[in-house]
Design a protein around this motif. Structure first.
Motif, PDB file in Angstrom:
ATOM      1  N   LYS A  48     -42.121  42.776  38.784  1.00 22.66           N
ATOM      2  CA  LYS A  48     -42.451  41.459  38.231  1.00 22.66           C
ATOM      3  C   LYS A  48     -43.266  41.634  36.945  1.00 22.66           C
ATOM      4  N   TYR A 134     -37.782  37.813  42.614  1.00 25.83           N
ATOM      5  CA  TYR A 134     -39.236  37.882  42.733  1.00 25.83           C
ATOM      6  C   TYR A 134     -39.927  37.451  41.438  1.00 25.83           C
ATOM      7  N   TYR A 135     -39.313  37.746  40.302  1.00 28.10           N
ATOM      8  CA  TYR A 135     -39.902  37.338  39.020  1.00 28.10           C
ATOM      9  C   TYR A 135     -40.031  35.814  38.949  1.00 28.10           C
ATOM     10  N   PHE A 136     -38.985  35.120  39.389  1.00 30.00           N
ATOM     11  CA  PHE A 136     -38.997  33.661  39.322  1.00 30.00           C
ATOM     12  C   PHE A 136     -39.659  33.011  40.545  1.00 30.00           C
ATOM     13  N   TRP A 137     -39.992  33.803  41.548  1.00 32.13           N
ATOM     14  CA  TRP A 137     -40.690  33.294  42.722  1.00 32.13           C
ATOM     15  C   TRP A 137     -42.087  32.858  42.296  1.00 32.13           C
ATOM     16  N   PRO A 138     -42.523  31.695  42.731  1.00 37.30           N
ATOM     17  CA  PRO A 138     -43.855  31.231  42.317  1.00 37.30           C
ATOM     18  C   PRO A 138     -44.942  32.227  42.732  1.00 37.30           C
ATOM     19  N   GLY A 139     -45.877  32.402  41.852  1.00 37.63           N
ATOM     20  CA  GLY A 139     -46.989  33.311  42.150  1.00 37.63           C
ATOM     21  C   GLY A 139     -47.394  34.071  40.910  1.00 37.63           C
ATOM     22  N   GLN A 140     -48.595  34.559  40.967  1.00 34.76           N
ATOM     23  CA  GLN A 140     -49.135  35.278  39.826  1.00 34.76           C
ATOM     24  C   GLN A 140     -48.698  36.735  39.849  1.00 34.76           C
ATOM     25  N   LYS A 147     -55.227  39.347  39.294  1.00 37.65           N
ATOM     26  CA  LYS A 147     -54.092  38.417  39.218  1.00 37.65           C
ATOM     27  C   LYS A 147     -54.054  37.784  37.838  1.00 37.65           C
ATOM     28  N   PRO A 149     -51.808  34.930  35.276  1.00 38.15           N
ATOM     29  CA  PRO A 149     -50.867  33.791  35.315  1.00 38.15           C
ATOM     30  C   PRO A 149     -49.498  34.159  34.760  1.00 38.15           C
TER      31      PRO A 149
END
Length: 149
Positions: A48, A134-140, A147, A149
């Motif tokens: 990611k 996983y890159y587009f999955w929400p999360g930092q 962490k 943004p």
């Protein structure tokens, strides 16, 4: 240099901006071995972060990387339309890629395993797919216990 989650990419950009060309030195003296990520979660976090760096590349580089990823759905579609041609193209790609890796491995005096080279293609399909999801999955983005943004 500005802060970057992909510092090696940022260093390369800075060197290039000064008018220098980036060259890859392939020899035993320049061999770098890295530690594998400990598990799937750590691998996905790394990928990611790398994807965040890839998104800073020029449009032409993004197209090249996109074509690399698009190969797999395209070859699956081609296999569905004409399995003989599709499988032939896939086998030729695997052979050329394996030959390329084998030659580079020889230059750094490393052994390559035939089955590992063959199975690498299937790892790539799995790796590309999970990385994009996983890159587009929400999360930092997590890196070095922080962490971003």
């Amino acid at each position: 240099m500005p802060f970057s989650l992909t510092e090696d990419l940022e260093i390369s950009k800075a060197i290039h901006s000064l008018g220098f060309k980036i060259r890859h030195q392939v020899s035993e003296a320049f061999l770098v071995k890295t530690k594998a990520e400990k598990d799937l979660t750590a691998l996905l976090k790394q990928r990611k972060r790398w994807m965040a760096g890839a998104m800073t590349l020029s449009f032409s580089w993004k197209i090249i990387l996109g074509l690399q990823v698009a190969f797999y759905p395209a070859i699956l579609a081609l296999i569905g339309m004409d399995w003989g041609i599709g499988l032939s193209i896939l086998v030729i790609k695997i052979l050329f890629q394996s030959l390329f890796v084998h030659i580079f491995s020889g230059k750094v005096r490393q052994q390559t395993d035939f089955w590992a080279l063959f199975l690498f293609e299937f790892y790539q399909i799995w790796n590309f797919s999970l990385t994009i999801l996983y890159y587009f999955w929400p999360g930092q983005i997590e890196w070095k216990a922080r962490k971003y943004p």
